[in-house]
Design a protein around this motif. Structure first.
Motif, PDB file in Angstrom:
ATOM      1  N   LYS A 684       8.408   6.581 -17.212  1.00  0.00           N
ATOM      2  CA  LYS A 684       8.777   7.000 -15.857  1.00  0.00           C
ATOM      3  C   LYS A 684       7.598   6.833 -14.905  1.00  0.00           C
ATOM      4  O   LYS A 684       7.748   6.365 -13.772  1.00  0.00           O
ATOM      5  N   GLU A 685       6.400   7.199 -15.396  1.00  0.00           N
ATOM      6  CA  GLU A 685       5.207   7.064 -14.552  1.00  0.00           C
ATOM      7  C   GLU A 685       4.923   5.592 -14.243  1.00  0.00           C
ATOM      8  O   GLU A 685       4.626   5.229 -13.100  1.00  0.00           O
ATOM      9  N   PHE A 690       5.170   0.971 -10.458  1.00  0.00           N
ATOM     10  CA  PHE A 690       5.653  -0.378 -10.144  1.00  0.00           C
ATOM     11  C   PHE A 690       6.435  -0.394  -8.833  1.00  0.00           C
ATOM     12  O   PHE A 690       6.233  -1.261  -7.974  1.00  0.00           O
ATOM     13  N   MET A 691       7.344   0.575  -8.649  1.00  0.00           N
ATOM     14  CA  MET A 691       8.144   0.610  -7.425  1.00  0.00           C
ATOM     15  C   MET A 691       7.265   0.867  -6.200  1.00  0.00           C
ATOM     16  O   MET A 691       7.523   0.324  -5.115  1.00  0.00           O
ATOM     17  N   GLN A 692       6.216   1.698  -6.372  1.00  0.00           N
ATOM     18  CA  GLN A 692       5.314   1.945  -5.255  1.00  0.00           C
ATOM     19  C   GLN A 692       4.563   0.671  -4.875  1.00  0.00           C
ATOM     20  O   GLN A 692       4.391   0.358  -3.688  1.00  0.00           O
ATOM     21  N   GLU A 693       4.120  -0.081  -5.905  1.00  0.00           N
ATOM     22  CA  GLU A 693       3.456  -1.358  -5.635  1.00  0.00           C
ATOM     23  C   GLU A 693       4.418  -2.341  -4.967  1.00  0.00           C
ATOM     24  O   GLU A 693       4.028  -3.095  -4.078  1.00  0.00           O
ATOM     25  N   TYR A 694       5.657  -2.312  -5.371  1.00  0.00           N
ATOM     26  CA  TYR A 694       6.678  -3.170  -4.766  1.00  0.00           C
ATOM     27  C   TYR A 694       6.813  -2.888  -3.272  1.00  0.00           C
ATOM     28  O   TYR A 694       6.933  -3.800  -2.448  1.00  0.00           O
ATOM     29  N   LYS A 695       6.781  -1.576  -2.924  1.00  0.00           N
ATOM     30  CA  LYS A 695       6.876  -1.188  -1.504  1.00  0.00           C
ATOM     31  C   LYS A 695       5.600  -1.561  -0.751  1.00  0.00           C
ATOM     32  O   LYS A 695       5.661  -2.032   0.388  1.00  0.00           O
ATOM     33  N   ASP A 696       4.441  -1.334  -1.404  1.00  0.00           N
ATOM     34  CA  ASP A 696       3.170  -1.620  -0.723  1.00  0.00           C
ATOM     35  C   ASP A 696       3.016  -3.105  -0.407  1.00  0.00           C
ATOM     36  O   ASP A 696       2.398  -3.474   0.596  1.00  0.00           O
ATOM     37  N   GLY A 698       5.332  -5.009   0.469  1.00  0.00           N
ATOM     38  CA  GLY A 698       6.301  -5.395   1.494  1.00  0.00           C
ATOM     39  C   GLY A 698       7.544  -6.065   0.970  1.00  0.00           C
ATOM     40  O   GLY A 698       8.305  -6.655   1.742  1.00  0.00           O
ATOM     41  N   HIS A 699       7.769  -5.993  -0.341  1.00  0.00           N
ATOM     42  CA  HIS A 699       8.961  -6.613  -0.910  1.00  0.00           C
ATOM     43  C   HIS A 699      10.216  -5.788  -0.646  1.00  0.00           C
ATOM     44  O   HIS A 699      11.335  -6.294  -0.786  1.00  0.00           O
ATOM     45  N   CYS A 700      10.051  -4.516  -0.300  1.00  0.00           N
ATOM     46  CA  CYS A 700      11.211  -3.670  -0.003  1.00  0.00           C
ATOM     47  C   CYS A 700      10.764  -2.533   0.894  1.00  0.00           C
ATOM     48  O   CYS A 700       9.564  -2.244   1.011  1.00  0.00           O
ATOM     49  N   HIS A 701      11.696  -1.886   1.525  1.00  0.00           N
ATOM     50  CA  HIS A 701      11.403  -0.692   2.326  1.00  0.00           C
ATOM     51  C   HIS A 701      12.605   0.235   2.265  1.00  0.00           C
ATOM     52  O   HIS A 701      13.737  -0.176   1.968  1.00  0.00           O
TER      53      HIS A 701
END
Length: 721
Positions: A684-685, A690-696, A698-701
């Protein structure tokens, strides 16, 4: 299997190699991706009651996958930390060098085995690679009919010696090889007319088989040489045979080497003569005038020219192509094939242009389409009005205008009848089948006592990941329709109802049959006896069939017990997989009209005709607003990257109305992932990071559904951790 191999390597680390562990790592990644896709498909069809069971199965697979990864990483760390064996002897690191010589190939033909064996052994002897690398070279070298000989077990075990012995045992047959070369000499094709190309092919064929016999230590001398010369000269055309006879003294016995030497020299003479002839023919053709032409020149047909200088492209005679006696004696399909082979225009039967650029304004005199009348396919229908012939017999109107050249007609018979609506149930059952990895899947099978073969769909073979073996089996269906099947697989099936199990040899086809039944049937009022276990609980719902079981196993599967539900309902039959439904069901008293059409046509001719219709350029048409917008979008957005590839933005529709309701499925998937990650805090961690890096990046918002306009169309993508 991977976990078992890793356990053995943990006990004896010196047996593990870095290349083998990397191969296991790729396989684990591939297996996890495939399982994730299949799991999503299963979840999409599951009810809320079965969701927990599917999550438990996902947990079991995930734990097994994690266990394998942990052991794999431990072995990798061990190898990297201790690059030398335990005996203290320094390890020699061998870097694989690319082969300087291309790998020879073997297509499974016996006569090519000796040459392949000599070349491949010489290549392997010089390369000095490991057995695993040699096995890769060998697997890459097998093509055509030989491509499926090495099974997965041999490749996984990296057993090069066993693989080579398997090939030698199968193809190291001197009698078959020698018989093949002798049959090749006996079946050499005669030359119809003097031609450099055909003579060259004859020489090469004879030389290939003679050299093959010599390689097998069968010298072609003495009487054998005289027989080969006789076979060779019998295939020569009249003029070439005459020139060869001029080289022989009276009573002299011909020699094979001298005869081959003469034919090679004579072949070169024909080659030079044909080149000079082609150059003279091109020089004789006057280039078209670029200025204005008279009306007579614009309407003249080049195919109707009667100049004595015309050379027939078909038989090289002094006449036009359309007057060629050989061409006139052919059937329509033979003419089409000949025109395509020579490269003539289908409208004027001349070389130098295609039908869309034909200068002639004439067309077919029968259908007015853009092709020559001699290439017209006549279609005759029985429904056309008939006229009396002078003999008193009736003949369709179209037949009276047909040309004297015989053509193959296409006949269509139509009839209609009225009958009561019936639904006929075929024998279907859910059969357990074992995949390559050992997992069990349920396939929907159709029992057919009238089939001599077993069939399995391509999609089912991909799901089971079974190895396919080469096959070349013609299958004849209803109405004599033929199809060619190229692959087969071995299925292991068993039953939950009894202890029945069996191996089936199945041919692989794109689709076994259509959906069965064709329409859903309401069975809510049917009364089944207690204790009945249906082999296909959803027999009344239209669904695809994955497997067809033929007569080979049909009567082994069928038991003797039968039950009749009522007079107007089908019958229950007991099988090794449970009870199946078969028979007709009278659904209503309404009368319906069915139209039955049977067509007898030459599929080859229709295929050739459709091919040339597809070759035609479409007529210029006015683009719709949408098509014009797409073309403008391409012109504005395309570019070429540094590698020279074209890059273009995807066009999007302004109105999106068919995205469907995807939110419920995505939400179900998300809740399942959330529950799954709750029991595994470490994963889970990592998932959250990974999802936070994805947002950082700019791949998603983040978006809020409350802020969306009511009329916005959205699509929710389900995600897998």
């Amino acid at each position: 299997m991977i976990v078992q191999k890793l356990n053995e390597a943990m006990d004896e680390p010196e047996t593990a190699s870095l290349s083998q562990l990397k191969a296991y790592e790729k396989k684990l990644e591939l297996h996890y991706s495939e399982y994730a896709v299949k799991h999503d498909l299963i979840v999409a069809q599951c009810t809320s009651e079965n969701m927990e069971d599917q999550d438990n199965k996902l947990d079991e697979f995930d734990e097994l996958h994690t266990e394998a990864l942990v052991k794999l990483n431990q072995l990798l760390e061990l190898l990297r930390a201790d690059p030398q064996p335990n005996n203290g002897v320094p390890q020699v690191i061998v870097t694989q060098q690319p082969l300087k010589t291309p790998i020879p190939t073997f297509d499974g033909k016996y006569e090519g085995w000796p040459k392949f064996k000599a070349l491949f052994n010489d290549l392997i002897r010089k390369c000095g690679d490991s057995d695993a690398t040699k096995l890769q070279y060998l697997d890459k070298a097998l093509i055509g009919e030989a491509s499926g000989i090495l099974n997965a077990r041999i490749i996984n075990d990296n057993n090069y010696q066993q693989a080579w012995e398997l090939l030698e045992k199968r193809f190291e047959n001197p009698r078959v090889i020698i018989d093949t070369h002798i049959s090749g000499l006996l079946s050499m094709k005669p030359i119809a007319k003097q031609s450099f190309k055909e003579l060259r092919n004859l020489i090469d064929t004879c030389n290939r088989h003679v050299e093959g016999l010599r390689f097998m230590e069968q010298e072609v001398v003495g009487t054998a040489g005289l027989i080969v010369v006789k076979l060779l000269t019998m295939c020569l055309d009249g003029e070439t045979r005459k020139q060869w006879e001029l080289t022989m003294e009276h009573g002299e016995l011909p020699d094979l080497e001298e005869s081959m030497k003469f034919l090679r020299s004579y072949c070169q003479v024909l080659d030079r003569c044909e080149v000079d002839k082609a150059s003279s023919a091109k020089a004789a053709v006057k280039p078209p005038m670029m200025g204005k032409t008279s009306s007579s020149q614009r309407t003249s047909n080049p195919a109707t020219s009667s100049s004595p200088e015309n050379v027939c492209e078909i038989c090289a005679g002094q006449h036009c192509n359309y007057k060629c006696p050989s061409f006139l004696s052919m059937s329509v399909d033979q003419r089409v094939t000949k025109v395509k082979q020579i490269g003539l225009c289908f409208n004027c039967l001349r070389k130098g242009h295609q039908i869309r650029a034909c200068p002639s304004d004439k067309s077919c005199s029968r259908c007015s389409k853009k092709h020559h009348t001699m290439l017209h396919f006549e279609q005759v229908s029985q429904a056309e009005p008939k006229q009396k012939t002078p003999g008193g017999t009736s003949k369709p109107q179209e037949m009276q205008t047909a040309a004297a050249v015989p053509e193959d007609p296409v006949s269509t018979a139509c009839s209609s009848m009225q009958q009561r609506a019936k639904q006929v149930f075929l024998m279907t059952a859910l059969v357990n089948v074992t995949s390559k990895s050992g997992r069990n899947f349920k396939l929907r099978a159709l029992f057919d006592s009238g089939s001599q073969i077993n069939l399995v769909s391509e999609s089912a073979v991909k799901l089971l990941a079974l190895p396919k073996y080469p096959a070349n089996v013609p299958v004849v269906g209803v109405g004599g329709a033929r199809s060619q099947i190229r692959h087969r697989v071995i299925l292991k099936c068993f039953s939950d109802y009894t202890d029945f199990q069996s191996d089936m040899d199945c041919l692989v086809t794109a689709r076994v049959t259509g959906k069965i039944p064709s329409v859903p049937v309401d069975i809510s009022e049917w009364k089944f006896p207690s204790g009945i276990v249906l082999a296909d609980p959803s027999f009344n719902e239209p669904r695809e069939v994955d497997l067809l079981i033929g007569a080979e196993l049909f009567f082994k599967i069928l038991k003797q017990a039968q039950l009749k539900l009522s007079d107007n309902l089908p019958v229950l039959y007991e099988t090794q997989f449970g009870w199946i439904i078969a028979g007709a069901l009278e659904e209503s008293e309404e009368e319906v009209v069915n139209v039955l059409c049977a067509t007898n046509e030459d599929l080859l001719l229709k295929s050739i005709q459709r091919f040339f219709e597809q070759e035609e350029l479409p007529e210029e048409k006015v683009l719709t607003n949408e098509e014009q917008a797409i073309e403008d979008h391409f012109c504005k957005t395309y570019r070429r990257d540094e590698d020279g590839r074209f890059v273009v933005q995807l066009p999007f529709r302004e109105s999106i109305n068919e995205l469907g309701n995807s939110r419920s499925l995505a939400l179900k998937r998300f809740l399942s992932i959330e529950k799954h990650l709750t029991n595994k805090p470490e994963m889970k961690e990592m998932y959250q990071e990974f999802m936070q890096e994805y947002k950082d990046l700019g791949h998603c918002h983040e978006i809020r559904e409350d802020d969306d306009p009511p009329d916005r169309q959205s699509y929710y993508l389900p995600h897998h951790a």
